[in-house]
Enzyme design. Structure first.
Site, PDB file in Angstrom:
ATOM      1  CB  CYS A   1      27.259  23.861  40.103  1.00 23.02           C
ATOM      2  SG  CYS A   1      26.905  25.619  39.937  1.00 23.02           S
TER       3      CYS A   1
ATOM      4  CB  THR B   1      43.810  47.463  39.906  1.00 26.57           C
ATOM      5  OG1 THR B   1      43.788  48.075  41.204  1.00 26.57           O
ATOM      6  CG2 THR B   1      44.609  48.341  38.956  1.00 26.57           C
TER       7      THR B   1
ATOM      8  CD  GLU C   1      37.094  46.994  47.527  1.00 26.20           C
ATOM      9  OE1 GLU C   1      37.713  48.042  47.287  1.00 26.20           O
ATOM     10  OE2 GLU C   1      36.761  46.650  48.684  1.00 26.20           O
TER      11      GLU C   1
END
Length: 543
Positions: A210, A437, A516
């Site tokens: 990374c 949520t 999402e």
């Protein structure tokens, strides 16, 4: 204040012309050249950090002073001003304060009019290759729920990183992540000095190739007073840190194989670790391993002021980052059919909850259906920070019962015995991501997504071989089609091999929104962190 800024500008100029002779760009050895450049940037960052003033009037005054001093320097020694250009470019495009961005853009224009070639942003797409920049919260949108977090990040570091900006899609979670990251890496009450924490994080980031996090951490390492020589590679670091490399490998690629013997090897003998030191070090290792899954899973672009984040002249802007992110895995999953998942979710929400008698055959079938490595691990530009760079993900040999690795029963109490504050911070973060949520899915409202979210969480744990008696694995098989599982597998186990087409199989235009997708990636990151961390705590407990 004006005199102080002038002194720092002259000090940075002196560093450029005297301390790094020959100048960094003329040094032949590429590793030494890279380290010299990072060292210079560190000095410059320290000067520009004064822009992170809380008071607006003071901030504007500092901007004016910096701009006029740099322009004055440019009139006599234009070449010395090049030292500041990448930081000015970053601030021109990435600041939560409009006056900072506008003045830095003006400064770049003025420098260009004096005959200086100024850099430009390399990546057209913004902070992510995969997520359109208009879908990510703007840093200067003061009405955004994430803006106070962006402002605080800028106050602390004079920087809002790409990973913080993308996480800003979910500000209620970001608050907890920033708190945990700051506590682990920055708080002064830890047993490890901060430059050692940064170096351990570099070692952890390198395991997944990374470059994004390594670039940031190398600067952080030097800002905290780290020895430049260590950045030439692991062999230049103290033996005590070198001893940590084998466990870093295991935790990253096969944490289920970590044993009490590995802990004993680190806690006894020459160059040994104390138990509190080892707890802090391995917590950082697990935290950074998980963070790299998010960075690579969301395809974050390099920071503008890093070497890879800007270019000069007529070089074209870049749309794809696969070479920079060292991605190499071909997509062998099927496109995710949003409507199928939506229909299945409604059916599952209408049926009974988790079944007691789990079908172990389904658990085994899921293992066989997962993607496999595309072959030999790519040669890494970060191999100098690794021990055995060829090591990669290995499938576990046998299942591990989740009750042995339960966070509430084993992980949280163990962590609390060592650091009560950290245990509470991590516990709040886990609870937040598990409960987060919006009751929406692909634009549809009033949808209970709890089983879909828990399916992602438990599938990540299953990839580490963790088996729960009370989880209905048929539900996971139904709610997560092969393409979805392929993305989760690659992101969890081999994020360095992730490619953009795997991310794009989520059918953004008529299925999951980009917000999402980031939400799912956060779930994957935290599920991996919790699993890997509990494997580590279990091994330490057994010693």
């Amino acid at each position: 204040m004006r005199a102080l800024l002038g002194q720092e500008l002259r000090a940075a100029q002196h560093l450029c012309t005297v301390s790094c002779t020959p100048p960094p760009l003329l040094i032949v050895d590429k590793d030494i050249r890279r380290i010299a450049a990072i060292s210079l940037w560190t000095e410059v960052e320290d000067m520009f950090s004064k822009l992170a003033a809380e008071d607006e009037f003071e901030r504007k005054q500092i901007i004016q002073n910096i701009s006029s001093d740099i322009l004055e320097m440019a009139k006599s020694e234009l070449h010395s001003v090049k030292l500041f250009l990448s930081t000015i470019l970053r601030l021109a495009h990435r600041s939560p304060f409009t006056e900072v961005s506008e003045n830095m853009k003006t400064l770049l224009g003025n420098l260009e009019s004096l005959g200086l070639q100024v850099p430009r942003v390399r990546f057209r797409k913004g902070p992510s290759f995969y997520i359109p920049k208009d879908k990510v919260p703007r840093l200067d949108d003061v009405k955004s729920e994430a803006w106070p977090i962006f402002k605080d990040a800028f106050m602390n570091d004079a920087r809002v990183s790409h990973m913080v900006q993308v996480m800003g899609l979910h500000p209620r979670y970001l608050v907890h992540w920033v708190q945990s990251h700051h506590y682990l890496m920055r708080e002064c009450n830890g047993v490890l000095p901060r430059h050692c924490r940064a170096y351990i994080a570099i070692m952890a980031s390198a395991r997944h190739n990374c470059l994004y996090t390594v670039n940031l951490l190398e600067r952080e390492f030097l800002c905290f007073g780290g020895d430049q020589e260590w950045l030439q590679g692991l062999k230049k670091a103290p033996k005590k840190l070198q001893n940590l490399a084998a466990v870093n490998n295991i935790l990253c690629h096969k944490p289920w194989s970590l044993t009490s013997q590995h802990m004993q090897d680190l806690l006894t003998g020459p160059d040994s670790w104390s138990r509190p030191e080892l707890m802090q070090a391995l917590t950082i290792v697990c935290h950074i391993h998980a963070l790299t899954t998010f960075v690579l899973g969301c395809g974050l672009t390099h920071e503008i002021d890093s070497i890879a984040g800007h270019n000069y002249g007529n070089s074209p802007q870049v749309d794809s980052g696969e070479d920079d992110l060292l991605s190499g895995q071909e997509n062998n999953g099927n496109p995710i059919m949003f409507d199928d998942i939506y229909t299945r979710l409604l059916q599952e929400n209408g049926s009974s909850s988790l079944i007691q008698d789990v079908n172990h055959q389904i658990f085994t079938d899921l293992i066989e259906q997962e993607a496999t490595s595309s072959g030999r691990r790519k040669t890494s530009a970060l191999s100098h920070y690794m021990f055995q760079p060829e090591v990669e993900y290995e499938k576990y040999a046998s299942r591990i019962f989740g009750e042995e690795l339960d966070w509430e029963d084993m992980g949280y109490p163990t962590c609390r015995n060592w650091d009560e504050t950290l245990a509470d911070i991590l516990n709040r973060k886990f609870l937040n991501i598990q409960e987060l949520t919006y009751n929406t899915m692909g634009g549809k409202e009033n949808i209970d997504t709890s089983k879909l979210r828990s399916s992602v969480w438990y599938y990540v744990h299953r990839l580490w071989g963790i088996y729960y008696y009370n989880v209905d694995y048929s539900m996971i098989q139904e709610l997560l089609p092969p393409g979805f599982r392929n993305y989760i597998f690659c992101t969890t186990c081999m994020p360095e091999q992730l490619k953009e087409d795997i991310f794009n199989n989520w059918e953004s235009k008529r299925g999951f929104t980009h917000s999402e997708k980031v939400h799912f990636c956060l779930i994957i990151m935290e599920a991996r962190f919790q699993a890997e961390y509990c494997f580590m705590l279990k091994a330490l407990n057994s010693y």
